[in-house]
Design a protein around this motif. Sequence first.
Motif, PDB file in Angstrom:
ATOM      1  N   ASP A 264       0.840  -1.183   0.000  1.00 33.86           N
ATOM      2  CA  ASP A 264       0.000   0.000   0.000  1.00 33.86           C
ATOM      3  C   ASP A 264       0.882   1.244   0.000  1.00 33.86           C
ATOM      4  OD1 ASP A 264      -2.373   1.424   0.098  1.00 33.86           O
ATOM      5  OD2 ASP A 264      -2.215   1.660   2.264  1.00 33.86           O
ATOM      6  N   VAL A 265       0.498   2.252  -0.770  1.00 32.27           N
ATOM      7  CA  VAL A 265       1.242   3.515  -0.734  1.00 32.27           C
ATOM      8  C   VAL A 265       0.508   4.573   0.088  1.00 32.27           C
ATOM      9  CG1 VAL A 265       2.436   3.152  -2.912  1.00 32.27           C
ATOM     10  CG2 VAL A 265       0.227   4.316  -2.908  1.00 32.27           C
ATOM     11  N   ALA A 266      -0.738   4.312   0.448  1.00 30.00           N
ATOM     12  CA  ALA A 266      -1.544   5.240   1.255  1.00 30.00           C
ATOM     13  C   ALA A 266      -1.481   6.651   0.679  1.00 30.00           C
ATOM     14  CB  ALA A 266      -1.101   5.195   2.708  1.00 30.00           C
ATOM     15  N   PHE A 267      -0.967   7.616   1.475  1.00 32.42           N
ATOM     16  CA  PHE A 267      -0.943   9.011   1.012  1.00 32.42           C
ATOM     17  C   PHE A 267       0.208   9.295   0.051  1.00 32.42           C
ATOM     18  CE2 PHE A 267       1.299   8.658   5.032  1.00 32.42           C
ATOM     19  CZ  PHE A 267       2.528   9.230   4.739  1.00 32.42           C
ATOM     20  N   MET A 268       1.079   8.326  -0.131  1.00 31.62           N
ATOM     21  CA  MET A 268       2.232   8.554  -1.011  1.00 31.62           C
ATOM     22  C   MET A 268       1.808   8.328  -2.459  1.00 31.62           C
ATOM     23  SD  MET A 268       5.218   6.812   1.301  1.00 31.62           S
ATOM     24  CE  MET A 268       5.645   7.499   2.912  1.00 31.62           C
ATOM     25  N   THR A 269       0.902   9.169  -2.904  1.00 36.56           N
ATOM     26  CA  THR A 269       0.217   8.926  -4.172  1.00 36.56           C
ATOM     27  C   THR A 269       1.091   9.160  -5.397  1.00 36.56           C
ATOM     28  OG1 THR A 269      -0.645  11.171  -3.998  1.00 36.56           O
ATOM     29  CG2 THR A 269      -2.083   9.382  -3.283  1.00 36.56           C
ATOM     30  N   HIS A 270       2.201   9.854  -5.223  1.00 38.84           N
ATOM     31  CA  HIS A 270       3.097  10.057  -6.368  1.00 38.84           C
ATOM     32  C   HIS A 270       4.061   8.884  -6.539  1.00 38.84           C
ATOM     33  CE1 HIS A 270       1.840  14.203  -7.108  1.00 38.84           C
ATOM     34  NE2 HIS A 270       1.754  14.321  -5.799  1.00 38.84           N
ATOM     35  N   MET A 271       3.938   7.933  -5.656  1.00 42.52           N
ATOM     36  CA  MET A 271       4.855   6.799  -5.684  1.00 42.52           C
ATOM     37  C   MET A 271       4.085   5.538  -6.096  1.00 42.52           C
ATOM     38  SD  MET A 271       7.533   5.783  -2.732  1.00 42.52           S
ATOM     39  CE  MET A 271       6.369   5.171  -1.550  1.00 42.52           C
TER      40      MET A 271
ATOM     41  N   TYR B  28       4.573   1.128  -6.909  1.00 48.54           N
ATOM     42  CA  TYR B  28       5.374  -0.097  -6.965  1.00 48.54           C
ATOM     43  C   TYR B  28       4.962  -0.847  -8.229  1.00 48.54           C
ATOM     44  CZ  TYR B  28       6.690   0.681  -2.101  1.00 48.54           C
ATOM     45  OH  TYR B  28       7.201   1.201  -0.940  1.00 48.54           O
TER      46      TYR B  28
ATOM     47  N   ILE C 292      10.274   0.853  -7.979  1.00 45.43           N
ATOM     48  CA  ILE C 292       9.553   1.914  -7.273  1.00 45.43           C
ATOM     49  C   ILE C 292       9.788   3.210  -8.040  1.00 45.43           C
ATOM     50  CG2 ILE C 292       9.243   3.143  -5.098  1.00 45.43           C
ATOM     51  CD1 ILE C 292      10.651   0.816  -3.704  1.00 45.43           C
TER      52      ILE C 292
ATOM     53  N   ARG D 164       8.546   7.417  -8.556  1.00 48.40           N
ATOM     54  CA  ARG D 164       7.735   8.558  -8.131  1.00 48.40           C
ATOM     55  C   ARG D 164       7.939   9.696  -9.106  1.00 48.40           C
ATOM     56  NH1 ARG D 164       9.961   9.629  -2.027  1.00 48.40           N
ATOM     57  NH2 ARG D 164      11.323   7.847  -2.019  1.00 48.40           N
TER      58      ARG D 164
ATOM     59  N   ILE E 125       6.504  13.741 -10.107  1.00 51.75           N
ATOM     60  CA  ILE E 125       5.745  14.915  -9.711  1.00 51.75           C
ATOM     61  C   ILE E 125       6.064  16.021 -10.708  1.00 51.75           C
ATOM     62  CG2 ILE E 125       7.554  15.605  -8.078  1.00 51.75           C
ATOM     63  CD1 ILE E 125       5.344  16.816  -6.332  1.00 51.75           C
TER      64      ILE E 125
ATOM     65  N   GLU F 104       1.916   0.510  13.040  1.00 48.61           N
ATOM     66  CA  GLU F 104       1.157   0.682  11.806  1.00 48.61           C
ATOM     67  C   GLU F 104       1.972   0.103  10.661  1.00 48.61           C
ATOM     68  OE1 GLU F 104      -0.117   4.703  11.371  1.00 48.61           O
ATOM     69  OE2 GLU F 104      -1.725   4.411  12.818  1.00 48.61           O
ATOM     70  N   HIS F 105       1.848  -1.174  10.532  1.00 48.86           N
ATOM     71  CA  HIS F 105       2.674  -1.908   9.580  1.00 48.86           C
ATOM     72  C   HIS F 105       1.935  -2.065   8.256  1.00 48.86           C
ATOM     73  CE1 HIS F 105       5.234  -5.047   7.960  1.00 48.86           C
ATOM     74  NE2 HIS F 105       4.145  -5.768   7.761  1.00 48.86           N
TER      75      HIS F 105
END
Lengths: 246, 420
Positions: A59-66, A68, A103, A105, A107, A227-228
């Motif tokens: 999961d990238v959660a808030f790391m939306t510019h990244m 896998y 990986i 990213r 922007i 929070e793994h």
Amino acid sequence: MKKNFFVLTILVSLAACAFAQSVETTPSNESGQPVNSTLERKWSVGIDLAGTVNSPATDVAFMTHMSYNPRIGLSYGAHVGYQPFKWLGFRTGLYSIAKNYLITRTITINDVEFGSASMMLNTYLNVPFMADLSIGRKVRYHLFLGAYAGYWYKAKLIGSAQVVTIVDEGVLYNQDYEFNSTRDNRFDAGLNYGLGLSIPFSQRVGLNVEMLWYYGLTDIHKVYMREHSPFYNTTFLLQIGATFNL
Amino acid sequence: MTNRYFSINKSMALGLVLLLFATSCRKEPLEIQNPNTRACNSYSEQFEAIWQGIDHTYTLWSHDTINWDARYVKYKPIFESFDQNGVDSATYVNTWKEFTYGFIDHHMAIVLWNPVHKFLVGISPSRNDYGHPSGYKEQVDALKLQPGISNYVEYNGSNSNYTKSIFCLLPGKTADKHIAYLRFSDFELGSPDSIPNEVLLPFKAFYGDSIGLGILNGAADRADVESIIIDLRANPGGSIININHLILSLAQNPYHYGYSRYKEGLGRLDYTGWMPVQFPLPKYHLSSPKPIVVLADINSASCAEMSTQILRDAMGATVIGERTMGATCSLLPSTDVAFDLFYSGCFGDYKIYNEKKPTHPDQFAYYVYSSTYDIVLKDYTSLEGKGVQPDIEVLFDLNSLNAGRDNQLDRALQFLRTGN
């Protein structure tokens, strides 16, 4: 994960249909053994070479510019087969399997795209143990179902990155990855499944062409923080090999 | 045939069922909100947002040794109780100080705003124990006067509000030889073209007219200047780009400082590979090496510490004074872009950083100032929290300065004049 379920279900269903149809027509001798004489030999060994495509699932959660991304690699190894019944055999072996991923990213700042990419080149030693359900006469069709265990043997980290404050952009790094015992779970286990066909060249030698999936069930990261975020590999192999009947 | 058919299908069905069950054994991903844009309406939400941001974007987890998860578990109910019972401002600030105390990142500052108390408060988790008893401001004020410099041959000083810098030539080993002394109060020079001439005067005296390119016809390279003192005491650092021309111009070769990396993923220990940190040799530099002394102290931070390390390692400089602060990593503080590009270090309401006020005063707000890069030396050891140790320790003495004597500068002059 839903995609994997879907693909798996389709493959297994197709194989089951084909199998159910063919068992009615596969000739056999009086003892129930297939006519194909190569199957009278219960033990076999083989060598295999494969191209791999590994798909990371995390999961990238808030790391939306990244993101896998899947990455290709190679696999090779050897197997041992045992065929107690004409329709059922077992196979195990030892394989070096690339489970690579990328990986990235990106922007855009003032219409200029910035970004970085790093590639993890992972080598796993995997020992699969699969049931081999097969049908057919001259050419035999296989459905593989099983599990595997293994070890994350080594890794390499290659990439470019934004280093805007210190040196020029696009610095490359290419280094052996140093495993971190707090973070990295080097034990690897999961499910094996796939489809294949085997073509005998003689009583002793045959050619295999297989599509195999290594569906990881072990998180490659240990749970070292509250929070793994779990990380799994799913590796597809398009494999070609030679089998020698003993 | 029927039995065989049955056994085949039974085996397949069993295998398929087991397979489908097994594929559901993967753990589900977490729900994590963006700490850079998260709106908070209570003490506990503010606590949770800051914690999650640090948890996933703090760059120096690999160096930190405190059990922060246990700390989180202990303090979470305390902040939740603030929602229920309210809290006075002193308890609020002290609870935050207790919770964050000990992060090894010496750049770290957590700036808090809440709509109840309505003031901004900054907490530096790692700096509570540091600094001279007399305080940073008193030290800067005392050094600004430079009471230790008296019998200079040449002098150029600037006490503008922009930056405080001093250049002078002091007597060397013999009457015809001199020691060039340069002190600057930070590394925030920016582009030399944009700096008022008054500020540039000391730099121009030392480096010459082309300070952006290094040393060209400056005093540092004159034949009568036999040695150099770079005074970085109480220098909090600034832009790392200024190290190139201010420090590397004293070298003879490009310098490989070490390696840097930043976060790459949600996990605390998810990092990029190590990237080389290299400083190029400026176009103009010292024509031949000269003995150099660096004056540094516990208030020398960030770029000042890196410069101290470079001067010693690359140029054989002798460090006199105290150990430096230990804020040796670097950061990009000011924009959302930096957060989205790196997902490391600073996050929160950037208006607090840029304008010293929150975007939404009616909400709970925060800004966390923290290192973007983890930087280590060539042997992969970190100076974070440790600083650069002096070769000759001479402790800062405010009373001595107030009495008109700079004991650390005196020791540097003695060393350069006598070799001891």
